[in-house]
Every structure is written in C-alpha cells, then in structure tokens.
Scaffold this active site. Structure first.
Site, short mmCIF file in Angstrom:
data_model
loop_
_atom_site.label_atom_id
_atom_site.label_comp_id
_atom_site.label_asym_id
_atom_site.label_seq_id
_atom_site.Cartn_x
_atom_site.Cartn_y
_atom_site.Cartn_z
N ASP A 250 -4.01 -40.21 2.43
CA ASP A 250 -3.35 -40.59 1.18
C ASP A 250 -2.01 -39.89 0.99
O ASP A 250 -1.15 -40.39 0.32
CB ASP A 250 -4.26 -40.32 -0.02
CG ASP A 250 -4.74 -38.89 -0.09
OD1 ASP A 250 -4.40 -38.11 0.82
OD2 ASP A 250 -5.44 -38.55 -1.05
N ARG B 227 -1.21 -23.07 3.98
CA ARG B 227 -2.58 -22.79 3.57
C ARG B 227 -2.67 -21.70 2.51
O ARG B 227 -3.64 -20.96 2.48
CB ARG B 227 -3.43 -22.33 4.76
CG ARG B 227 -3.72 -23.39 5.76
CD ARG B 227 -4.67 -22.82 6.80
NE ARG B 227 -4.19 -23.07 8.15
CZ ARG B 227 -4.34 -24.23 8.75
NH1 ARG B 227 -4.94 -25.20 8.18
NH2 ARG B 227 -3.86 -24.40 9.97
N SER C 161 -1.11 -20.45 -1.71
CA SER C 161 -0.32 -20.74 -2.89
C SER C 161 -0.23 -19.46 -3.70
O SER C 161 -0.94 -18.50 -3.41
CB SER C 161 -0.98 -21.84 -3.71
OG SER C 161 -2.28 -21.43 -4.10
N ASP D 105 -11.63 -36.90 7.05
CA ASP D 105 -11.33 -35.62 6.41
C ASP D 105 -12.62 -34.99 5.95
O ASP D 105 -13.56 -35.69 5.59
CB ASP D 105 -10.48 -35.86 5.16
CG ASP D 105 -9.03 -36.02 5.53
OD1 ASP D 105 -8.65 -35.55 6.61
OD2 ASP D 105 -8.29 -36.60 4.72
#
Ligand SMILES: Nc1ncnc2c1ncn2[C@@H]1O[C@H](COP(=O)(O)OP(=O)(O)OP(=O)(O)O)[C@@H](O)[C@H]1O
Ligand SMILES: [K+]
Ligand SMILES: [Mg+2]
Length: 708
Positions: A546, A401, A403, A326
């Site tokens: 995660d 992508r 908010s 990442d």
C-alpha cells in the site's frame, strides 16, 4: 494553509444513487436464471456480424459453414438440409450467448457505477486574490475538474473526483464503488487520506486535492474494465486460440480431401453432411466458451471487490509459485499494541515511560499511538509543546526502523529521544558513545522469541547515550491463517513472510502461522530484490502493498495487488486494486486465478474428448453404405445416416448452452497439487466428454428419427 468556512451556503448535490451493497448479491443470484439467457439473445444476435465473429476463429468457421448449408438448403431443399442449417446457426448463436451473458453482469455493474459519476457538481476553491489566503467557491461539473484542483465536500455530498484529503476528517460511504455499506474514515495526512470520486461524505467537511486527470478517474477506469471495453485477449487465450484454429484447419483440410475419396467410393457427400462433419470434429465447445470463461474470471474478482487491470494479471495469479505476504496486518492483526514497559538496569520506570511517550507524541503509527495510551495509565498526560522547548520530530521510517524527537532549549540544553528496533537503537547509541547492556538485549530476545516486538527506548543528553528500557509490542496471528497457508501449500505455492521486524520475532510468528519461509529486517529494496531473485529462478511472484515505497516491488511482481486506501503511486504500480484493502485477499485472488485456469483446462479436455465421440456417430453413418465393414463401428445403432448426423449436430449445439453455467461459475475444485488436479480433470472431463455424447446423441436420435 487552506481555507476555512465558506461564506455562501450551498444546497447539497442531488441525492446520490442508493447504496449498491445489494448489487453483488443480486448479480450472483441471477447467474443461472434462464431469463438472463433470454435477455442476452439480442446481443448474441448482434455478435453474428462477421467482423465480430472473426475474432473467434473456430466459431467463425461454423458461421461460414452455416451460410454454406443455408445456401445449399435453398438450392436443394430437404428437411435434413434445413435442420442442419438451423442447428448450425443456433450453435453460433449459443456461443455468442455465452459471451453476452458473461458480459451482462459487467454491463449492469458499469451502469450502476456510471450513476455514481453522473450529475456530480464540484465545489471548487478558487484563490480570491493572488497572495491573499482567501478562497472563493465555484460550482463546476465534476468532469471539468483538473489535476491539483481543490474541492470542498460536505456531509451529504458526493466526492467529485479521486484525491487526497488535505484538510479535515470525514466518514465516507464507499458503497457505490465497493458495495460495502459500512462507512470508512478518511482524514488528512497519513495512510488513509485517499478518497475516490463517486463515494459520499456522510459527516463533517473535508477539502480534497484532486489527483486524477479528467476522464481518468478510478471510477472511469473501473467502468471501462467491468464493461469489457478494454478487454484484450491474454497471451494464454491467444495461444489456446491458435491451437484451436490449427485443429480446425486440419479438420477443414481432411473434410475437403475426403470428398474425392468419397466420390471414388461411390458415396459422394452433400454440403450439409461435409459441414456437419467439420463442425462436429472442430473444438466448438471450448471455442464457444473460451471468452466467457475469461470474462467470468474477471467478474468473480469484481464480486470480491478486486479490480484487475488486465486479464493477464488474473491468469498470472492462477500460476503463481511464490506468495509474498507482509507480517504486520496480513498474517497478524496489525494493530501492534504496547503492552509493557521494561526499564533497563539503572533506569527508573517513569523515566522510561516518559521518554517513550515523548518520542511517540507525533508518531501516528498504531505502535506510536498505543505507546501514548499506555503511558497515560502511568498518569503521564501529553504536555503542551511549549513546556518542552523546541521540538523536532523524527518520524518512523522502514529504513531507519526508529522514530523519536529532539528537544532543545537553545543555549541551555538538548535531549534526543529515540525508540525503535533493537539493532537500530544499538547502532544509534553506539555512534553516540554508549553501549547497550547485555541484559537489555537478552530481554529483547525473549520478547522476540515469543513473537512480540521489542522497541528499545534510548536517550542522548549531557550524560551521554544510553538505553532506558524496552516497550513490548504485542500482535496476534489471525485466526485461520494457518489453515490458509496449508491450503496454499497443497496447491504447490510457497509462502514467504516479509517483515521489517527482527529475525527472532519473524521466526516465532512464521512458525506460528505456518509460512514456508520468511525475510526479516526487510526494507522495501530487499523486497524488490527478493522478487527479482524468485523471478530469475523462473517463478511467478504475487504480493500486496500500500505504501509509496512498495510501488517498485508492486510493479516488479507478476501479480501486484494495491490496497485501495494506499497511495496513488502504489495503485498505479500494481496490476490489481483491492477495494476492501484487505491484504489477505491475495489468497482468494490466487484461488480465483487457479479456478479460471482449471475451468479452461477442464472444458478444453471435455471439448476435445467430445469431438472424438462424435466421430463415431458420423463416420459410420456417412460411409456405412459404401463400406459395410464400417457398420461395425456404428456402436450407437442410430436410426439412419441423416438422423445420426442431425443428432450429432443438435447435441453439439446443446452442449454449449448446457455448459454456460459451468463456464460462468467455474469448475469447483479443492486445493491440491497441479498433478492431482490434472489427473482428476482427465477423469471427470475427459471420460465424461467421451461418454456423454454417446448417451446424448442416442437420446436425440430417438426423437429425430421421426423427422428425417
Ligand atoms: N512507530 C515506530 N517507531 C519506532 N520503531 C518502530 C515503529 N514501528 C515499528 N518500529 C520498528 O521498526 C521495525 C520495522 O517496522 P516495519 O513497519 O518496517 O515492519 P513491520 O511492521 O514489523 O513488518 P511489516 O513489513 O509486516 O509491516 C519494527 O520491527 C519495529 O522494531
Ligand atoms: K465440435
Ligand atoms: Mg509496518
């Protein structure tokens, strides 16, 4: 809603075991201690049981040979027969000793983990009366906790099982599991809600919902793993074992068929001599050390706080071709911070700042929090929600992508605010009848080209949809990451940076960090597709993750390392868990895997080269009298046939003990290509394996000549 202050006061649990941060260091120091070898002797003797030995075909043959020689020594006693028989038994014991020593550290670790588990009492919450929001506490042994139970844990108490914090925030000491003494914060909601049974709450009070079944907690699984209870041979080990067993069978056949020829030549051989020849020729060194090498590899991972669910995963790590990393948090520091507001033409700065702030009020990502903080510098404070009408928050997701928030005074007005990636916001504005100004996109491009992340802030209200400006997020590439990628490249591993960020930012960061390739604007599905594509080309792929949405990719990858703080779904899907939750650890994991494979290869080379050399000690000794021509081969000029054979067998046994430290520690290596490593190994271990027996056997012969 969950329960609040309990009425009864409860005495805290018995003191938890002392933090075991020292554990790893202590264990590492003891690795080469002769005391450790001695302490492992009883276990090595227990392993002499044929039922155990038969799992290791080469050493099982040696054990059978030892038995035959002992019988023959009883029937026809001689110093020679007893010496051979004694040293053959020692050979078997030494092999077991290697395995026993390798297992000891795991056992010690399991012991200290067990202490963290036993004796914990849970404060379970019980609904007091159906329908009433009142709870009562009851104390139950931790082992009795069921899935979905709720428990209270307060400062000074041990977390009784794995679970998610559903209420409260606490500092937790995870040293019993991770060996790391710095406390960590665990809180309800978000990514850091997972707590592990056996860790200790240092401050405050949390309510935890249990997510593991009794007896199947992370701690239970970890104990089983480090103890080796679940250790199964890996496919590579099985393959090597088959090869070693076949070699041994070939040698058995040749030794057995030798006797008729020997008799014909008038040089009939005794049982001890034939068995000695067989043992000297068989690949006993690697046969003895193979399992210890595997256990030690797993152990090295545990020392680095990585729990591998199988030895196979460790091996796969050593063979990895492609590493997916990442961007945010792995290659960069990951706390992407808002550093600047850039208003769009025609928009006011405060208008932009306020919209950015409002759209971040409920955004718990580091990006969202940093925007609220930066906005405060403009004198904007968070306002009580009532003032803003009805609020509906739109959380960030990697798919959208973006908010934001919808504000509404029903019947009066409605405002939608969004912030997010330039591409996503452009589409959002367009769909609502607006267009993004070229200047804004240009400015976004400039930020991206410099490695920053631009977030566009947009509004949709009675005047239509438009962009108010840009929030510039800044993230910094970690120090030293470039060197690590260079190292990986030398090992022939391709690194691919995967990011949800836009291609410009991705490219800038990729160039700065020195990765081989990158995938931008990637969704979790894209990640999965990338892994599949690589695998179809015959590549082994490793990755870390995660989130729950990483789970499919973690499951698909050959090496999937889940972060300990991550969700249980991610931990279930991967085949390794990093207790430190450090995504950069993947690089170390690959190195440990490589070291395991290299150690095994080096010692196999050494073992076989060694046996070739022993051939020169034994054959001339056996047949020197019958075929004087063979005496020319007696290059070592050993004292007598019996002395030569005894010396070879003693050397064969001692070399096992001598190599135990190397098997446990692993062959030291510098990152380089597979071809270079192979060449180096052939030189060092092949040539060393050929030469060492000549010297060693000669030296032993100088002593043994006085005995036989
Ligand atoms: N809190 C947020 N609110 C709105 N948009 C965001 C937020 N966080 C990130 N974004 C936008 O969404 C894009 C994707 O973010 P995402 O977290 O999926 O990937 P990333 O963090 O850039 O990369 P990585 O996969 O390495 O974590 C970011 O590039 C940014 O433009
Ligand atoms: K041998
Ligand atoms: Mg992210």
């Amino acid at each position: 809603m969950l329960p609040l202050a309990p009425e009864e006061t409860v005495t805290p649990d018995p003191p938890a075991p002392p933090p075991t941060g020292q554990r790893h260091r202590a264990a590492r120091g003891a690795l080469l201690d002769p005391g450790q070898l001695l302490a492992a002797v009883p276990e090595a003797l227990r392993k002499l049981h044929p039922r155990v030995m038969v799992r290791n075909p080469v050493m099982f043959v040696v054990e059978v040979g030892s038995t035959l020689t002992t019988v023959s020594a009883l029937v026809q006693p001689s110093v020679f027969a007893w010496l051979i028989s004694g040293w053959l038994w020692l050979t078997v014991v030494f092999a077991n000793l290697a395995e026993a020593v390798a297992e000891r550290r795991g056992k010690a670790q399991a012991e200290s983990l067990r202490k963290a588990r036993t004796g914990t009492t849970a404060r379970r919450l019980r609904r007091w009366r159906i329908g009433l929001e009142r709870f009562e506490e009851e104390r139950v042994p931790a082992e009795h906790l069921q899935l979905y139970d709720f428990v209270v844990v307060e400062a000074g108490e041990t977390v009784p099982g794995d679970g998610d914090v559903v209420e409260g925030i606490a500092a937790v000491d995870e040293s019993a599991i991770t060996g790391e003494s710095a406390p960590v914060v665990r809180e309800a909601g978000g990514d850091r809600c997972a707590v592990t049974g056996g860790t200790r709450v240092l401050s405050d009070r949390i309510v935890v919902r249990i997510t593991s079944k009794p007896g199947l907690t992370f701690l239970d699984r970890m104990i089983a793993l480090v103890e080796g209870a679940e250790r199964k041979k890996t496919p590579n080990e099985i393959a090597l074992n088959i090869l070693l067993a076949s070699l041994t069978i070939v040698f058995i056949l040749s030794v057995v068929t030798l006797q008729p020829f020997a008799i014909y030549a008038g040089a009939e051989q005794t049982t001890p001599v034939l068995v000695a020849l067989l043992v000297a020729l068989s690949p006993t060194t690697i046969g003895a050390l193979l399992s210890a090498i595997g256990i030690a590899g797993m152990d090295r991972l545990v020392q680095r706080n990585v729990v591998a669910m199988s030895g196979r995963a460790v091996e796969a790590a050593g063979d990895v071709d492609t590493l997916l990393l990442d961007k945010t948090g792995t290659i960069t520091f990951g706390n992407r911070q808002a550093v600047r507001f850039l208003p769009a033409p025609g928009a006011g700065e405060l208008e932009l700042v306020e919209a950015a702030q409002l759209s971040s009020l409920a955004d718990e990502t580091p990006e969202g929090r940093s925007i609220v903080l930066l906005a405060e510098r403009y004198g904007l404070r968070e306002r009580p929600p009532g003032e803003l009408g009805a609020l509906e928050f739109v959380p960030f997701s990697a798919q959208t992508r973006m908010s934001g928030v919808d504000l509404e005074q029903p019947g009066a007005w409605r405002i939608e605010l969004r912030k997010g990636a330039a591409s996503a916001i452009s589409v959002w504005v367009y769909e609502r009848g607006g267009l993004v100004a070229g200047e804004v996109l240009e400015a976004a491009d400039v930020i991206a080209a410099n490695g920053g992340t631009p977030l566009l802030v947009a509004v949709h209200d009675e005047y239509g949809a438009r962009v108010l400006g840009i929030v510039q997020l800044k993230d910094v590439v970690k120090d030293g990451i470039r060197e690590r990628f260079a190292e990986l490249r030398r090992m022939g591993i391709r690194t691919v940076m995967v990011t949800g960020d836009n291609p410009r930012t991705a490219q800038a960061i990729a160039r700065e960090a020195g990765v081989d390739d990158f995938l931008a604007e990637a969704t979790p599905e894209d990640k999965l597709a990338l892994i599949r594509r690589e695998q179809e080309g015959g590549k082994l792929v490793a990755m870390t993750g995660d989130g729950t949405n990483d789970a499919p990719a973690l499951a698909q990858a050959d090496v999937g390392v889940a972060m300990n703080t991550g969700t249980s779904a991610a931990k279930e899907a991967g085949n390794m868990v990093d207790l430190d939750s450090n995504p950069t650890k993947l690089i170390e994991i690959v190195q440990i895997g490589k070291q395991l494979l290299i150690t095994r290869g080096a010692l196999t080379t050494f073992s076989i080269a060694n046996d070739v050399a022993k051939y020169f000690a034994i054959i001339p000794a056996m047949f020197g009298r019958a075929y004087p021509g063979l005496r020319d081969f007696n290059v070592m000029a050993l004292h007598s046939p019996t002395s030569a054979i005894t010396s070879a067998i003693i050397f064969n046994a001692l070399i096992i003990v001598g190599l135990i430290p190397l098997a446990l520690r692993g062959v030291r290596y510098r990152p380089s290509s597979a071809a270079d490593l192979l060449a180096r190994n052939l030189w060092v271990f092949g040539l060393g394996g050929l030469v060492l027996p000549f010297v060693g056997i000669k030296l032993i012969d100088l002593v043994v000549r006085f005995l036989v």
